[in-house]
Design a protein around this motif. Structure first.
Motif, PDB file in Angstrom:
ATOM      1  N   GLU A  30       0.645  -1.250   0.061  1.00 18.78           N
ATOM      2  CA  GLU A  30      -0.162   0.104  -0.084  1.00 18.78           C
ATOM      3  C   GLU A  30       0.865   1.385  -0.116  1.00 18.78           C
ATOM      4  O   GLU A  30       0.718   2.183  -0.648  1.00 18.78           O
ATOM      5  CB  GLU A  30      -1.014   0.237   1.266  1.00 18.78           C
ATOM      6  N   ASP A  74       2.378   1.439  -3.466  1.00 20.41           N
ATOM      7  CA  ASP A  74       1.283   1.790  -4.592  1.00 20.41           C
ATOM      8  C   ASP A  74       1.150   3.326  -4.458  1.00 20.41           C
ATOM      9  O   ASP A  74       0.960   3.917  -5.580  1.00 20.41           O
ATOM     10  CB  ASP A  74       0.328   0.970  -4.077  1.00 20.41           C
ATOM     11  N   ASN A  75       0.756   3.812  -3.226  1.00 21.79           N
ATOM     12  CA  ASN A  75       0.598   5.243  -3.156  1.00 21.79           C
ATOM     13  C   ASN A  75       1.688   6.026  -3.448  1.00 21.79           C
ATOM     14  O   ASN A  75       1.548   7.000  -4.274  1.00 21.79           O
ATOM     15  CB  ASN A  75       0.177   5.433  -1.559  1.00 21.79           C
ATOM     16  N   LYS A  88       1.443   5.907  -7.152  1.00 28.05           N
ATOM     17  CA  LYS A  88       0.425   6.620  -7.745  1.00 28.05           C
ATOM     18  C   LYS A  88       0.285   8.092  -7.843  1.00 28.05           C
ATOM     19  O   LYS A  88      -0.221   8.836  -8.737  1.00 28.05           O
ATOM     20  CB  LYS A  88      -0.697   5.918  -7.101  1.00 28.05           C
ATOM     21  N   PHE A  89       0.301   8.610  -6.718  1.00 28.24           N
ATOM     22  CA  PHE A  89       0.405  10.238  -6.300  1.00 28.24           C
ATOM     23  C   PHE A  89       1.831  10.656  -6.732  1.00 28.24           C
ATOM     24  O   PHE A  89       2.327  11.563  -5.982  1.00 28.24           O
ATOM     25  CB  PHE A  89      -0.055  10.379  -4.949  1.00 28.24           C
ATOM     26  N   GLN A 143     -10.269  10.700  -0.081  1.00 28.98           N
ATOM     27  CA  GLN A 143      -9.278  10.967  -0.929  1.00 28.98           C
ATOM     28  C   GLN A 143      -9.080  12.303  -1.286  1.00 28.98           C
ATOM     29  O   GLN A 143     -10.083  13.210  -1.503  1.00 28.98           O
ATOM     30  CB  GLN A 143      -9.637  10.256  -2.275  1.00 28.98           C
ATOM     31  N   GLY A 150      -6.870   2.209   1.379  1.00 29.83           N
ATOM     32  CA  GLY A 150      -5.563   1.868   1.816  1.00 29.83           C
ATOM     33  C   GLY A 150      -4.892   2.172   3.024  1.00 29.83           C
ATOM     34  O   GLY A 150      -4.367   1.385   3.713  1.00 29.83           O
ATOM     35  N   LEU A 151      -4.963   3.407   3.216  1.00 26.74           N
ATOM     36  CA  LEU A 151      -4.242   4.073   4.474  1.00 26.74           C
ATOM     37  C   LEU A 151      -5.166   3.810   5.749  1.00 26.74           C
ATOM     38  O   LEU A 151      -4.550   3.253   6.916  1.00 26.74           O
ATOM     39  CB  LEU A 151      -4.052   5.684   4.285  1.00 26.74           C
TER      40      LEU A 151
END
Ligand SMILES: Nc1ncnc2c1ncn2[C@@H]1O[C@H](COP(=O)(O)OP(=O)(O)OP(=O)(O)O)[C@@H](O)[C@H]1O
Ligand SMILES: [Mg+2]
Length: 251
Positions: free
Chosen positions: A150, A153-154, A157-158, A202, A217-218
């Motif tokens: 996670e 991934d973040n 992704k961000f 989000q 996720g978080l």
């Protein structure tokens, strides 16, 4: 939490989980058939429109399957108690290397091949790992893996940089270990930092127009750390990137 709250939580977890399972079967049929048709020899006999449509069905179907899995995993972890953990001794270097390779492979699958104005520009995701070979932690491997994935991934992704550098560092603090993931991507404004651990939160997207994911996720990361008697800490600011650190008891 009162007995009533616990009952309500239990019932809503059951409903969520049931809905997710009901979605999984039709999704795996959609994905399986679209994949099988796409991989058929002589695919070129399809018109460009049909090929494009099949690829899009398969891509969106896979995205949806990923969303369902994430939802299921969040529900599973949020319903767990510390006694439910299946703890073993885990070598951290092996685990972080495995998660980093997975995150990069997943990123390659989803990175659109946008033609770049500067052909010389480097494009890619690089995860630098700093972790002693002998560092280990007594934890639930599946959950720790989901937590690490996670964070990675973040971090990918961000981040709209062409070249994404991510630093993954593990450290021993005596009775605890910390695992931190640093990125140089979008970062998070101070007013949002406290809210990102709320389920389904989000931050407004400002570069892709649409955020893939639930905002679960978080919250899963926080639940996972707390189940182990650990914590999650974040240092971030918009434009500067973020550092997410999980600290867990070694034993
Ligand atoms: N490394 C990061 N850099 C910038 N923003 C982040 C980062 N990690 C999380 N965020 C912000 O926190 C929000 C919540 O993160 P979270 O992981 O819970 O949800 P998500 O990634 O949007 O969806 P999901 O994890 O369910 O796929 C994100 O939507 C994003 O706005
Ligand atoms: Mg996420």
């Amino acid at each position: 939490m009162s007995e009533m709250d616990l009952k309500e939580k239990d019932a809503s977890n059951k409903i969520l989980s049931l809905v997710s399972h009901k979605l999984k079967t039709p999704l795996s049929i959609i994905n399986g058939y679209s994949e099988a048709i796409l991989s058929q020899a002589g695919k070129e006999k399809f018109s460009p429109f049909t090929s494009k449509a099949l690829e899009e069905i398969n891509k969106q179907g896979s995205k949806m399957a990923e969303l369902v899995d994430k939802w299921l995993n969040y529900n599973k972890i949020s319903a767990m108690k510390p006694v439910d953990l299946k703890k073993t001794d885990i070598n951290l270097k092996t685990l972080v290397k495995e998660c980093a390779s997975r995150a990069i492979a997943k990123d390659d699958d989803t990175t659109p091949t946008v033609p770049t104005a500067e052909p010389a520009a480097k494009r890619g995701t690089y995860i630098e790992i700093d972790c002693s070979e002998r560092l280990s932690v007594h934890a639930d491997k599946e959950i720790l893996k989901a937590m690490l994935e996670e964070m990675l991934d973040n971090a990918i992704k961000f981040n709209n940089k062409m070249e994404k550098i991510i630093k993954l560092q593990c450290a021993n603090h005596g009775n605890t270990v910390s695992i931190s993931v640093r990125d140089y991507g979008a970062g998070i404004r101070p007013q949002d930092v406290n809210r990102i651990f709320d389920p389904f939160y989000q931050v407004d997207d400002y570069f892709t127009g649409q955020i893939n994911g639930w905002g679960l996720g978080l919250p899963m990361l926080k639940n996972g750390a707390e189940l182990h008697g650990g914590t999650v800490n974040v240092v971030s600011d918009r434009g500067l990137g973020s550092i997410f650190t999980v600290t867990l008891p070694i034993q």
